[in-house]
Design a protein around this motif. Structure first.
Motif, PDB file in Angstrom:
ATOM      1  N   THR B 185      10.159 -27.028  27.587  1.00 37.57           N
ATOM      2  CA  THR B 185       9.767 -27.500  26.264  1.00 37.57           C
ATOM      3  C   THR B 185       9.910 -29.009  26.224  1.00 37.57           C
ATOM      4  N   ASP B 187       9.850 -30.239  22.985  1.00 36.96           N
ATOM      5  CA  ASP B 187       9.875 -30.289  21.523  1.00 36.96           C
ATOM      6  C   ASP B 187      10.971 -31.172  20.950  1.00 36.96           C
ATOM      7  N   HIS B 197      12.229 -19.618  27.102  1.00 40.92           N
ATOM      8  CA  HIS B 197      12.208 -18.167  26.944  1.00 40.92           C
ATOM      9  C   HIS B 197      11.837 -17.417  28.211  1.00 40.92           C
TER      10      HIS B 197
ATOM     11  N   LEU C 139       9.907 -23.485  19.770  1.00 36.57           N
ATOM     12  CA  LEU C 139      11.127 -24.214  19.445  1.00 36.57           C
ATOM     13  C   LEU C 139      10.934 -25.155  18.253  1.00 36.57           C
ATOM     14  N   ALA C 140       9.863 -25.934  18.297  1.00 39.95           N
ATOM     15  CA  ALA C 140       9.654 -26.899  17.219  1.00 39.95           C
ATOM     16  C   ALA C 140       9.336 -26.202  15.896  1.00 39.95           C
ATOM     17  N   LEU C 155       1.198 -30.966  18.339  1.00 37.34           N
ATOM     18  CA  LEU C 155       1.816 -30.414  19.543  1.00 37.34           C
ATOM     19  C   LEU C 155       3.315 -30.190  19.362  1.00 37.34           C
ATOM     20  N   VAL C 156       3.974 -31.139  18.779  1.00 36.35           N
ATOM     21  CA  VAL C 156       5.425 -31.096  18.614  1.00 36.35           C
ATOM     22  C   VAL C 156       5.742 -31.252  17.129  1.00 36.35           C
TER      23      VAL C 156
END
Lengths: 251, 209, 472
Positions: B185, B187, B197, C139-140, C155-156
């Motif tokens: 990720t 993020d 995951h 996640l985000a 995207l994020v």
């Protein structure tokens, strides 16, 4: 070679020194310059604010005023881009609306003849060393339209590097917009100023005395921020630097 | 009028009289890599490793012993294996073999330590493994839930240089999973973190002739 | 579009607050500059980038030109492969369809793959009203959901949050949604990702229904494609018994081979990787592998309005890579929330006013949320000329009039008239310059300019007068 100066409305009214420098520089390089008095404005502010139809009258004026010149030189990347990029678009839009409005022929005629100053020097005159002398540290901000719409590339920097005594400092994040953006500067003043402040900070970080550009509209915005901050850096158009010689330090 | 007919009518009205837009010219490259098998293999290895897969090389006789060592080093007690996995690949491990069955629950898969599969092909330029649920790969979920995936690539015939070459060999009617390194990720502050995951460890075994 | 953003202030006002938020400015600057530089490197690896970009543009344009044909073909292909196709003209219809499909399974919770389309229609809120819990698994999106926040990037979506803020959200909120955050959770990204893994795994393992979007749909084969990084997509697409995908009608491409273009351009433009960790492709249902039931909900919701605009329709080429956001100097300073839509940044500024119209204050202000610097067009992998569309939409906003625009139009008309009469213009210039000694430093009406910038010193005479005196 019949060369017309398209000085632009901003330079005419607010930065005549840039127009004067352009004329004298071209003359020093052996170019005979004419200034057709009927010229006013390319219409960019109106067009970019969404008033395309109101702009067409100015396109027609540009077409009339600059008829018959081999080259049209302007010390403004943004206005050169307006003619080369937006005029053909406007002609296509008018055609799509079932009108020609004479725009097609004007766009086709003007676009290949209009040159931004640094383009004209490097591509048409084939010079990078214009015999200038400017013993100062300089950093160069390439304005967006010159950079992306005209593809000026490294021409301005090559011209500056050839200036005797000039110490050119690399501007970090040079390709980022300064935040002027025409009416953007007043419609979104907070973002515009934040962008300008960041640009000024990057420029100041180079330690240069002069922030040089080839578009006075951007320099008006950046210079306005520098002035407000009482910064020890001044904004200067490239034409004025290139005009300076040992014998005649123009600036 | 159904929603379907309404939407289609709106589409037709919207494009009515619009200029024709011909299909794309495919003048892009079909490969960005010189046609050299050894260089291709090195590129795959490099790109797999670049995205944090653990890469091993061996010959056909070495696959079983290598997988045995990898499972042992991991401390795995159980290994999930699709029905069509070559038996010799798991001949050198004492792990309990768990079968890929349709009625296994997700929770049961979650309790398995490792999974070993083959693949449909590997793409050198992007460091990608493609699984198509073939007999040596099993159901999509088995390479997803366990935390440790060992994937065997048969070189050279499963190796292609580029995405366009891969597309020619894949069957869109099969469920396809493209895997490029372990799950990741970006993020959080656009900082790449490996392992979310999917399996947090991906090991790739490149089997040369 | 979703009602989440109704009543948003116009962009300049919303941006004003963001510009003054030092933490947000820092977060955005760091993130956008990081990804911007990585993208440039990833793109430079491909010698045929411009050809791929052009192919992407043309595939999309061709599809849009014949969208009716390709949608019908897609419906046939998906149906033949065991899927069930639904059509939704707007958000309400899509939400109703999805809600009924979920209820028919008897389940009251669903797991979700990150999907812009479901954000756009406000699906989670609509399901909640029906008593269905929708759990975001990206996640985000999880950070946004737990923080009762709104996405600020394509995207994020949590780009506006830094690691410390994320840790605090996890500590405070995870427990009320499921498995609590581990004790002693640090702000290390790896730790935070691990906390999300543990929190979501129990949801994945028990989920019976999943909802996704899709990046692409192939008309020829009926294949849907989801690009992702974390594996939450794979979890949702393979573990549950029922899968419902909500996809905008512009996401269709004609052929299987067309995917090879976007498989190369999307990851490099988006996460700046050669390839994203996981891409899933599925065609209907597969016996014994993955969901037994697959529903595809095709969504219009304003897309056909955009399609009807000959300049604006190019916005429908968008593959949601977010490269334009990451290079946009305005986005970087204003942040995503100021755009009042799930589609922020340059693409949002041209997409939202077309999907929602320009009647609200925020939507009418979006086309002006740009300095027209062109950085977005330069990086767009499907060559959407965003500045061109922005100017075009400004024209439409100006035409419809509204607050300030009548005055502006009059001023523009007057300016054009003056500029078409050089003698009048020159007289005006001279008058202004002659009286320059009397000008106040900050003249009334110039507030937007002079709040933080000085006006230039005016010269003694205009250039044209110098020319007349010295060269004629």
């Amino acid at each position: 070679m019949r060369v017309a100066l398209f000085v632009t409305c901003v330079n005419d009214a607010v930065y005549p020194a840039t127009g004067v420098a352009t004329v004298k520089l071209l003359e020093r390089l052996g170019v005979e310059v004419d200034f057709p008095a009927g010229q006013t404005c390319c219409g960019q502010p109106q067009f970019n604010t969404g008033y395309r139809h109101e702009t067409e009258v100015l396109v027609r004026r540009m077409g009339r005023v600059f008829e018959g010149y081999d080259h049209i030189v302007t010390p403004s990347g943004s206005c050169a881009a307006m003619v080369r990029d937006a005029y053909p678009r406007m002609a296509r839009r008018a055609a799509a609306e079932g009108r020609d409005a004479g725009l097609g022929a004007i766009a086709t005629s003007l676009a290949p003849r209009v040159y931004e100053l640094t383009e004209f020097l490097v591509d048409v005159l084939g010079v990078t060393d214009v015999g200038a002398y400017f013993p100062h540290t300089v950093t160069y901000h390439p304005s967006c339209h010159g950079l992306r719409l005209l593809g000026l590339g490294d021409r301005p920097r090559r011209l500056l590097q050839a200036v005797e005594g000039l110490d050119l400092r690399e501007l970090p994040g040079a390709e980022e917009c300064c935040g002027f953006g025409g009416t953007f500067a007043v419609k979104n003043p907070d973002v515009s100023t934040a962008m300008g402040a960041d640009k000024v900070r990057d420029a100041a970080a180079t330690g240069a005395e002069v922030l040089c550009g080839a578009d006075n509209s951007c320099l008006m915005h950046l210079g306005g921020i520098l002035h407000r901050q009482d910064a020890p850096m001044r904004a200067l158009h490239i034409a004025e630097i290139l005009l300076s010689t040992k014998a005649e330090p123009h600036v | 009028m159904s929603a379907r007919d309404r939407i289609l009518a709106r589409v037709r009205a919207a494009v009515d009289g619009a200029p024709e837009a011909p299909p794309a010219a495919r003048d892009y490259l079909t490969s960005h890599t010189p046609d050299d098998p050894a260089a291709l293999l090195d590129l795959l290895h490099e790109n797999l490793a670049d995205y944090r897969a653990l890469v091993h090389r061996t010959d056909p006789a070495g696959v079983g012993p290598l997988i045995g060592r990898l499972l042992g080093a991991r401390g795995s007690a159980s290994v999930l294996a699709p029905a069509g996995l070559p038996p010799e690949w798991l001949a050198h491990t004492t792990c309990v073999r768990v079968e890929d069955t349709p009625d296994a629950t997700a929770a049961e898969l979650d309790a398995v330590d490792s999974v070993v599969t083959g693949c449909a092909l590997a793409i050198a330029e992007t460091g990608t493994l493609v699984l198509d649920a073939g007999p040596d790969q099993g159901r999509r979920r088995i390479t997803l839930v366990p935390d440790h995936h060992i994937c065997v690539v048969r070189i050279p015939h499963q190796l292609v240089a580029s995405v366009p070459q891969a597309m020619l060999r894949l069957d869109p009617r099969r469920p396809l999973t493209w895997i490029s390194g372990p799950s990741a990720t970006s993020d959080i502050e656009l900082d790449r973190v490996e392992g979310v995951h999917g399996p947090r460890t991906l090991e790739v075994v490149l089997v040369g002739e | 579009m979703s009602g989440t953003f109704v009543g948003m202030p116009a962009f300049p006002k919303a941006a004003r607050d963001a510009v003054r938020d030092e933490t947000l400015r820092g977060n955005l600057r760091h993130a956008t500059h990081t990804i911007r530089d990585k993208r440039a490197t990833a793109v430079a690896e491909l010698a045929d980038w411009q050809e791929l970009r052009e192919a992407g543009r043309r595939i999309k344009d061709h599809t849009l030109r014949h969208l009716d044909r390709y949608l019908v073909q897609l419906e046939e292909s998906v149906t033949a492969a065991g899927g069930i196709v639904h059509w939704a003209a707007d958000a309400d219809e899509a939400n109703r369809i999805v809600g009924e499909l979920v209820k028919a399974t008897g389940e009251s919770e669903v797991v979700k793959v990150k999907s812009m389309a479901t954000q756009e229609i406000g699906l989670n809120e609509a399901l909640a009203a029906e008593g269905i819990h929708a759990y975001e698994t990206d996640l985000a999106e999880l950070i946004v959901q737990l923080g009762d926040d709104r996405p600020s990037h394509i995207l994020v979506p949590a780009i506006h949050r830094n690691r410390g803020e994320i840790r605090d959200i996890f500590r405070e909120k995870m427990a009320s949604w499921g498995r609590p955050a581990p004790d002693g959770l640090t702000e290390e990204p790896a730790d935070l990702a691990e906390a999300a893994r543990l929190h979501l795994r129990e949801k994945f393992l028990r989920a019976k229904v999943a909802i996704s979007g899709a990046n692409f749909m192939v008309a020829e084969t009926g294949t849907l494609v989801v690009f992702e990084s974390e594996g939450n997509g794979r979890m949702c697409l393979t573990l549950p018994e029922t899968l419902i995908s909500v996809v905008g009608i512009e996401k269709v491409v004609p052929t299987w081979q067309d995917l090879e273009v976007f498989l190369q351009t999307l990851p490099r433009s988006s996460t700046a990787e050669r390839m994203n960790p996981y891409t899933s492709m599925w065609t209907g249902t597969t016996d014994g592998d993955g969901p037994r039931t697959f529903h595809l909900v095709l969504l219009d919701n304003g897309r056909t309005d955009a399609l009807a605009d000959d300049i604006g329709r190019q916005a429908l080429r968008c593959i949601r890579c977010s490269a334009c956001l990451n290079v946009c100097p305005v986005y970087e300073r204003a942040g995503g929330h100021a755009y009042g839509s799930v589609y922020p940044g340059p693409i949002g500024a041209i997409l939202t006013p077309q999907l929602r119209g320009t009647t609200s204050e925020i939507d009418a202000s979006l086309p002006y949320a740009s300095s027209l610097c062109g950085a977005c067009y330069e990086v767009c992998p499907v060559a959407i000329d965003i500045p061109e569309v922005l100017v075009h939409l400004r024209e439409k906003v100006a035409e419809q009039g509204g607050p300030g625009h009548r005055l502006e139009k009059a001023a523009m008309k007057a300016a054009s008239w003056v500029m078409d009469h050089p003698a009048v213009m020159a007289a005006g210039e001279r008058a202004a310059l002659r009286t320059r000694a009397l000008h106040p430093k900050r003249p009334p009406g110039a507030g937007a300019w002079t709040e933080s910038r000085d006006l230039p010193e005016l010269p003694e005479e205009p250039f044209r007068d110098w020319w007349r005196k010295n060269r004629t």
